[in-house]
Design an enzyme around this catalytic site. Structure first.
Site: not given
Ligand SMILES: Cc1ncc(COP(=O)(O)O)c(C=O)c1O
Length: 308
Positions: A42, A274
């Protein structure tokens, strides 16, 4: 190698060949997004969004920045906002791990925790995300801050179109058979897949969702709670472009847990759920025969395991 600031550590991440966890036929590569200063993929979106907001005159030095985050975008924004000179407030569901709060606060961010609506600690649902979003929007309005809005901000996709996707193509080019990525806002999957399909539309682009929460694949939600923080919110994300997807693959909580252990022990990589889901889905796909006999697959190692 000399970089100007911590921002110079964002982008241009290496690919790691995961030979110990998958020894063929074919080759599996993981993109080491966890080595960026905020500890996750991110950071890329955070940098593009803030740079873009300055360019468009939506943000000036000293102005507050507010975002609803599951923690990784918050850490990325804290890193970026420090360097641009903007105070940052993260609004986060209390269901995300306390390590995320610690990291954001240590980077100078203010963290507002929002009580969970229907999830439990470690398992954040779409309802929890909605509640945090309402609070973030209200706070930005009240304080005149810039609201990042990662689920709708196109800079989120641009970061991966111009960055991650282009880097994957530069490193693997036409050798690439498939790209595999789990979906949070969809920025990573959509941006990378758009870039890759523009170069060669035969490369398979594969979206990963938690089992029971496969909304993008068009299935009804049977279990909104899962352990893969940062992905699988059980909602049709605004960035989504179904035409980019060749296959959807679901990963169970147990599989994500098992692959975290395998990545740590076999590859010496302590990563989040993830990343483990991405590696698990890639191997399922390579073993399915759908990609031919010796496929080359690239996936995303989204974040470090230290925040869990
Ligand atoms: C741990 C983790 N993995 C994957 C993602 C998915 O990234 P994207 O929002 O680009 O779909 C996120 C997003 O926050 C995340 O925090």
């Amino acid at each position: 190698m000399i970089v100007d600031s911590a921002l110079g550590l964002i982008e241009n991440t290496p690919l790691i060949e995961l030979k110990n966890i998958y020894d063929g036929p074919g080759r599996l590569f993981g993109k080491a997004e966890f080595i960026q200063p905020g500890g996750s993929v991110k950071d890329r979106a955070a940098l593009y969004i803030i740079r873009d907001a300055y360019k468009q005159g939506k943000l000036v030095k000293g102005q507050g920045v507010v975002e609803m985050t599951s923690g990784n975008m918050g850490a990325g924004l804290a890193v970026v906002c420090n360097q641009f000179g903007n105070p940052f407030t993260a609004v986060m569901s209390s269901g995300n791990s306390p390590q995320r709060v610690k990291m954001m606060e240590s980077l100078g961010a203010r963290v507002d925790l929002v009580a969970q609506v229907d999830g439990v600690p470690g398992q954040v649902t779409g309802g929890d995300i909605d509640a945090a979003t309402v609070q973030a929007i209200a706070l930005a309005k009240e304080t005149g801050a810039f609201y990042v809005d990662q689920f709708n901000n196109p800079a989120c996709v641009d970061a991966h179109f111009c960055g991650t996707g282009a880097e994957l193509w530069q490193d693997l080019g036409d050798e690439l058979t498939a790209f595999v990525a789990a979906v949070g806002t969809g920025g990573t999957f959509v941006g990378c897949s758009k870039y890759i399909k523009l170069q060669n539309r035969n490369i398979h682009c594969v979206a990963v969702e938690p089992s029971g929460s496969e909304v993008l694949a068009g299935k009804p939600i049977t279990d909104a709670k899962h352990n893969m923080q940062g992905i699988g919110y059980g909602l049709m994300v605004p960035h989504w472009d179904h035409s980019l997807v060749d296959h959807y693959i679901a990963v169970t909580n147990d599989e994500a847990e098992d692959y975290r252990k395998l990545l740590a022990v076999k590859e010496s990589l302590h990563l989040g759920f993830s990343a483990a889901a991405n590696v698990c889905a890639s191997i399922k796909l390579m073993q399915s025969g759908l990609l031919g006999e010796t496929p080359v697959v690239a996936t995303i190692l989204c974040d470090s395991g230290l925040k869990y």
